[in-house]
Design an enzyme around this catalytic site. Structure first.
Site, PDB file in Angstrom:
ATOM      1  N   CYS A 215     -14.371  -5.005  -7.358  1.00 45.58           N
ATOM      2  CA  CYS A 215     -13.870  -3.853  -6.613  1.00 45.58           C
ATOM      3  C   CYS A 215     -14.564  -3.660  -5.271  1.00 45.58           C
ATOM      4  CB  CYS A 215     -14.022  -2.584  -7.456  1.00 45.58           C
ATOM      5  SG  CYS A 215     -13.124  -2.650  -9.026  1.00 45.58           S
TER       6      CYS A 215
ATOM      7  N   HIS B 110     -14.644   4.051  -3.448  1.00 44.77           N
ATOM      8  CA  HIS B 110     -13.792   3.255  -4.325  1.00 44.77           C
ATOM      9  C   HIS B 110     -13.128   4.150  -5.360  1.00 44.77           C
ATOM     10  CE1 HIS B 110     -12.168   0.394  -7.003  1.00 44.77           C
ATOM     11  NE2 HIS B 110     -13.092   0.543  -7.935  1.00 44.77           N
TER      12      HIS B 110
ATOM     13  N   ASN C 259      -7.091   2.681 -10.508  1.00 44.86           N
ATOM     14  CA  ASN C 259      -8.059   1.768  -9.899  1.00 44.86           C
ATOM     15  C   ASN C 259      -7.353   0.456  -9.558  1.00 44.86           C
ATOM     16  OD1 ASN C 259     -10.111  -0.027  -9.300  1.00 44.86           O
ATOM     17  ND2 ASN C 259     -11.399   0.508 -11.036  1.00 44.86           N
TER      18      ASN C 259
END
Length: 318
Positions: free
Chosen positions: A110, A244, A274
């Site tokens: 990520c 994030h 996500n």
């Protein structure tokens, strides 16, 4: 001289799955998911390809920047994986766009978008490029165990892209790796070699939520404080904060600890879930299209991911 963002774009699959949809196949509910994650829905691949999503996001970013694929000097693709084990997403995206420049993939989980910015910083420093396309695209629905409610409800698919050009927009960028694979990983698919000594396994993503939560909150707070100290800036100088988009609990815990005003901390997790490396460039595109960024304002970016990897950047919007 480093780079500035010239344009952004994003793309999401057409199929949307709400929490209520997931409750039809899992022992869960909209309330259970939303109160623990801040997610209401996510987009999942059906007929789309990773390359196709990447190309859609890239074309939007190129149009916003006012350049064509032929103008590109480099393509960098942060991704957990494209449509193939090989060739990489960078190659298939270059082919799809009709570009003629080198193209590479970066897998830092990520944090991939921040790691890609660091690579691009080096490309510009060596005077190797005028225009670089960074396109993050993820198809995490392909590697989820859709019987495991604590993990599969968190993730979605999508792509986000930025076009970078020579400029002085980058004010700070720092990466970290804390080698630790056990809490968050996905195994490589097994073949049928008769000599393999490994025990059979699945390629589904495995995550230990509490370990990831503690790492994420601590990393965001420590990294952001260090960035502010090293630049001599304060949190009040950060006009926009883009963290994030992993879990709203993580975002809120970090926001409160750092005393970030709620209106400056932008989110899209409710809509996308996500989407790994694509989270921050997708958020940049959304905020840009909504007219939230103004020239001279500072953007604070911070991401964390499997590895454990992390990255923090401060950019001035041009």
């Amino acid at each position: 001289m480093s780079f500035s963002i010239l344009g952004a774009g994003s793309a999401l699959p057409s199929c949307v799955k709400t929490n209520d949809d997931l409750a039809q196949i899992l022992d869960t509910s909209d309330q259970w998911i939303y109160t623990r994650t801040g997610i209401r829905r996510r987009h999942v691949i059906t007929t789309e390809t990773i390359t196709g999503m990447a190309a859609e996001a890239a074309r939007k970013a190129l149009a916003a920047a006012g350049i064509t694929p032929e103008d590109l000097d480099y393509i960098v693709c942060p991704t957990v994986g494209g449509d193939y084990i090989t060739p990489g997403l960078g190659c298939t995206l270059q082919e799809e766009l009709g570009a003629h420049c080198p193209a590479i993939d970066i897998n830092a989980g990520c944090s991939g978008f921040l790691y890609s910015l660091d690579v691009v910083d080096g490309i510009f420093a060596r005077k190797k490029a005028r225009y670089v396309l960074v396109t993050a695209a993820e198809g995490l629905s392909r590697i989820m165990d859709w019987t495991e409610r604590s993990t599969c409800v968190l993730f979605g698919d999508g792509a986000g892209a930025v076009v970078l050009g020579e400029g002085d927009g980058l004010r700070y960028l720092k990466l970290r790796t804390q080698g630790c694979s056990a809490p968050l990983h996905g195994r490589f698919p097994m073949g049928n070699s008769p000599w393999t000594k490994e025990e059979p396994h699945t390629h589904f993503v495995h995550m230990e939520g509490q370990e990831v939560y503690k790492f994420a909150v601590n990393t965001i707070c420590t990294s952001v404080q260090e960035a502010l100290e090293e630049t001599g800036l304060s949190i009040d100088d950060m006009h926009h904060v883009l963290l994030h988009q992993a879990n709203m609990r993580i975002i809120e815990a970090a926001r409160r600890k750092l005393s970030i005003p709620e209106e400056r901390c932008h989110c899209c997790i409710e809509e996308t879930g996500n989407i790994s490396a694509a989270s921050i460039p997708t958020l940049i595109d959304r905020c840009s299209r909504e007219g939230l960024f103004h020239s001279g304002e500072n953007l604070l970016l911070c991401a964390f991911g499997a590895g454990f990897t992390s990255g923090t950047a401060i950019l001035t919007w041009k």
